[in-house]
Design an enzyme around this catalytic site. Structure first.
Site, PDB file in Angstrom:
ATOM      1  N   LYS A  22      31.636   5.176  34.635  1.00 34.44           N
ATOM      2  CA  LYS A  22      30.616   4.310  34.022  1.00 34.44           C
ATOM      3  C   LYS A  22      30.826   2.850  34.416  1.00 34.44           C
ATOM      4  O   LYS A  22      29.873   2.168  34.762  1.00 34.44           O
ATOM      5  CB  LYS A  22      30.673   4.494  32.498  1.00 34.44           C
ATOM      6  CG  LYS A  22      29.625   3.725  31.741  1.00 34.44           C
ATOM      7  CD  LYS A  22      29.314   4.376  30.404  1.00 34.44           C
ATOM      8  CE  LYS A  22      30.349   4.091  29.343  1.00 34.44           C
ATOM      9  NZ  LYS A  22      30.245   2.718  28.788  1.00 34.44           N
ATOM     10  N   SER A  23      32.066   2.389  34.377  1.00 33.55           N
ATOM     11  CA  SER A  23      32.321   0.976  34.715  1.00 33.55           C
ATOM     12  C   SER A  23      31.915   0.675  36.153  1.00 33.55           C
ATOM     13  O   SER A  23      31.299  -0.360  36.443  1.00 33.55           O
ATOM     14  CB  SER A  23      33.813   0.658  34.546  1.00 33.55           C
ATOM     15  OG  SER A  23      34.172   0.698  33.197  1.00 33.55           O
ATOM     16  N   ARG A  27      28.663  -1.600  37.789  1.00 33.57           N
ATOM     17  CA  ARG A  27      28.942  -2.649  38.783  1.00 33.57           C
ATOM     18  C   ARG A  27      28.259  -2.370  40.109  1.00 33.57           C
ATOM     19  O   ARG A  27      27.907  -3.295  40.843  1.00 33.57           O
ATOM     20  CB  ARG A  27      30.460  -2.804  38.957  1.00 33.57           C
ATOM     21  CG  ARG A  27      31.110  -3.508  37.746  1.00 33.57           C
ATOM     22  CD  ARG A  27      32.605  -3.275  37.714  1.00 33.57           C
ATOM     23  NE  ARG A  27      33.310  -4.036  36.690  1.00 33.57           N
ATOM     24  CZ  ARG A  27      33.412  -3.677  35.398  1.00 33.57           C
ATOM     25  NH1 ARG A  27      32.824  -2.561  34.968  1.00 33.57           N
ATOM     26  NH2 ARG A  27      34.090  -4.417  34.553  1.00 33.57           N
ATOM     27  N   ARG A 124      27.981  -6.802  18.247  1.00 38.35           N
ATOM     28  CA  ARG A 124      29.178  -7.003  19.068  1.00 38.35           C
ATOM     29  C   ARG A 124      29.374  -8.468  19.461  1.00 38.35           C
ATOM     30  O   ARG A 124      28.416  -9.179  19.741  1.00 38.35           O
ATOM     31  CB  ARG A 124      29.121  -6.071  20.289  1.00 38.35           C
ATOM     32  CG  ARG A 124      29.170  -4.617  19.804  1.00 38.35           C
ATOM     33  CD  ARG A 124      29.111  -3.623  20.904  1.00 38.35           C
ATOM     34  NE  ARG A 124      30.329  -3.605  21.685  1.00 38.35           N
ATOM     35  CZ  ARG A 124      30.539  -2.754  22.674  1.00 38.35           C
ATOM     36  NH1 ARG A 124      29.629  -1.862  23.001  1.00 38.35           N
ATOM     37  NH2 ARG A 124      31.664  -2.777  23.351  1.00 38.35           N
ATOM     38  N   ASP A 317      39.662   2.957  25.999  1.00 38.91           N
ATOM     39  CA  ASP A 317      38.604   3.929  25.697  1.00 38.91           C
ATOM     40  C   ASP A 317      39.171   5.329  25.455  1.00 38.91           C
ATOM     41  O   ASP A 317      38.437   6.228  25.023  1.00 38.91           O
ATOM     42  CB  ASP A 317      37.586   3.975  26.841  1.00 38.91           C
ATOM     43  CG  ASP A 317      36.815   2.665  26.959  1.00 38.91           C
ATOM     44  OD1 ASP A 317      36.738   1.917  25.959  1.00 38.91           O
ATOM     45  OD2 ASP A 317      36.306   2.375  28.057  1.00 38.91           O
TER      46      ASP A 317
HETATM   47  C1  S3P Z   1      34.699  -2.001  30.337  1.00 35.24           C
HETATM   48  C2  S3P Z   1      35.704  -2.689  29.700  1.00 35.24           C
HETATM   49  C3  S3P Z   1      36.242  -2.313  28.379  1.00 35.24           C
HETATM   50  C4  S3P Z   1      35.872  -0.888  28.016  1.00 35.24           C
HETATM   51  C5  S3P Z   1      34.419  -0.589  28.280  1.00 35.24           C
HETATM   52  C6  S3P Z   1      34.103  -0.781  29.752  1.00 35.24           C
HETATM   53  C7  S3P Z   1      34.222  -2.481  31.650  1.00 35.24           C
HETATM   54  O1  S3P Z   1      35.699  -3.178  27.406  1.00 35.24           O
HETATM   55  O2  S3P Z   1      36.161  -0.639  26.663  1.00 35.24           O
HETATM   56  O3  S3P Z   1      34.108   0.754  27.929  1.00 35.24           O
HETATM   57  O4  S3P Z   1      33.492  -1.736  32.341  1.00 35.24           O
HETATM   58  O5  S3P Z   1      34.573  -3.603  32.030  1.00 35.24           O
HETATM   59  P1  S3P Z   1      36.374  -4.608  27.054  1.00 35.24           P
HETATM   60  O6  S3P Z   1      36.309  -5.464  28.241  1.00 35.24           O
HETATM   61  O7  S3P Z   1      35.557  -5.163  25.911  1.00 35.24           O
HETATM   62  O8  S3P Z   1      37.777  -4.287  26.635  1.00 35.24           O
END
Ligand code: S3P
Length: 435
Positions: A22-23, A27, A124, A317
């Protein structure tokens, strides 16, 4: 909402596949949009969150072709080519989109951008992003510190040195992305390293990003170019299957091409200390710079191992599913300095505590984590209310597989936020057992 009852399962066997990370999927669209010309994406993880990003970049004037089966072509408009849409951009439930896009909009040469989302997003914290961006000169307004957020482009940005107050890859990424068009280098100093997908992708696209110890330094640039992005399998989705196979006797599963990037593999380190049997093979690096590997996971009896603050970022996560492993391990587990879990899709310190306690876990809620008295046996089972949080719903499902009576998840549709294929996968595994 139709509840989903997950029944106790026999062993998990064979090769299982997870969605694209997902991250990295977020991106690939956001950085792809800033490139000069087309970027081909493979293995893109299709989910409600990443769809929100797809629609957001389209609304900013970027053409994205969706060829299906995780293949996209993002027709990048260049670093300064985004056009503000009429009305607010809806990020839905996606925190990563909200934070990263704030940094990107801040460095656009003109326009006013408003970012808003669902009820969970509106709770948030956004000042953690807005504050450092304002120090760079950006015009960012939050609503009492939360979304909706309004960003005004066309403001000159100054390169700066920023020491992170919280450990957050989203905040780091927003600052670095804004720094692409600053007047000098932008430095982010992290006490604890967080996932580095933004740095790796920007580097692959030709930007100069150096990481030395705790310092990440980005030089401004005028052009980004990237032919192809291969998205690895999502470790945070694989985590649920890894824990399931570890807990359920006689299980043995294979997971191919899972992302092993820095800041993502803390779960494997903790499970190793607990006595897991996980083999890592075929390590390689994708063209866009992401380390991946194949994993083989076999059942193992676990012994408790506490989790310290500096580890939290590398499994932030994965803490919900790790809490389940701790409930069924021999011995006591203390998770500390995990306050960041309060600011996720739900307050995960509370929602994990409620979920596990409600199905027989011996877990206590503390200010900054949990205290868990593990019992090496299946949990009783019962009902889990995921509070609309995808990772709590998947935690409930895996707990159901390793329970006496099964677990009913009241709001299973939350899972679509990150892993729409999860339920069919789990149902297939359960069906196999019944034959
Ligand atoms: C993410 C960073 C994390 C993670 C989120 C995805 C990212 O959050 O918990 O699911 O893709 O950079 P935080 O940066 O708030 O810790």
């Amino acid at each position: 909402m139709t509840p989903w009852k997950v029944l106790p399962s026999g062993p998990l066997l064979g090769e299982l596949s997870v969605n694209g990370d997902k991250s990295v999927s977020h991106r690939s669209l956001l950085i792809g949009a800033l490139c000069d010309g087309p970027v081909d994406v493979e293995g893109w993880g299709d989910s409600a969150d990443t769809r929100a990003t797809l629609e957001a970049v389209r609304s900013l004037g970027v053409r994205v072709e969706d060829h299906g089966h995780g293949r996209l072509t993002v027709h990048g408009v260049g670093i300064a080519g985004l056009k503000p849409p009429v009305g607010a951009i809806d990020v839905r439930n996606a925190g990563t989109l909200m934070r990263l896009l704030t940094g990107i909009c801040a460095m656009q040469p003109s326009g006013v951008f408003t970012l808003d989302g669902d009820e969970s997003i509106r709770s948030r914290p956004m000042e953690r992003v807005a504050k450092p961006l304002r120090t760079m000169g950006a015009e960012v307004e939050t609503t009492d510190g939360r979304p909706p957020v309004t960003i005004t482009g066309g403001v000159p940005l100054y390169g700066m040195e920023h020491a992170m107050e919280v450990s957050s890859a989203q905040v780091k990424s927003a600052i670095l992305l804004a720094g692409l068009r600053a007047d000098g280098p932008t430095t982010v100093i992290e006490e604890t390293s967080t996932r580095d997908h933004t740095e790796r992708m920007l580097r692959a696209a030709g930007a100069t990003v150096q990481t030395v110890g705790k310092r990440v330094v980005l030089q401004p640039t005028e052009h980004l170019r990237l032919d192809r992005i291969e998205v690895p399998g999502d470790m945070s989705s694989a985590a649920f299957l890894i824990v399931a196979a570890t807990l359920i006797p006689e299980s043995r599963i294979f997971l191919r091409g899972i992302g092993m990037g820095a800041g993502r593999t803390g779960l494997l380190d903790v499970l190793e200390r607990m006595g897991s049997r996980i083999g890592v093979f075929n390590r390689r690096t994708t063209e866009a710079g992401e380390p991946v590997a194949d994993l083989e996971v076999a059942h193992a009896d676990l012994t408790a191992s506490s989790i310290r603050g500096h580890e939290v970022a590398s499994l932030v996560d994965e803490l919900p599913i790790l809490a389940l492993a701790a409930c069924t391990a021999r011995g006591r587990t203390r998770v500390r300095e995990a306050e960041e879990l309060k600011f996720k899709e739900s307050n995960r310190l509370e929602s994990v505590y409620e979920a596990l306690r409600g199905i027989g876990g011996r877990i206590e809620l503390e200010d900054d984590g949990w205290f868990i008295r593990g019992v090496p046996a299946r949990l009783r089972g019962g009902t889990v209310n995921a509070r609309g949080d995808h990772r709590i719903a998947m935690l409930g499902a895996i707990a159901g597989l390793y329970s006496e009576e099964g677990v009913t998840i009241t709001d299973p549709e939350a899972i679509d936020v990150s892993f729409p294929g999860f339920r069919p996968l789990i149902e297939a595994v359960t069906a196999e057992r019944r034959r």
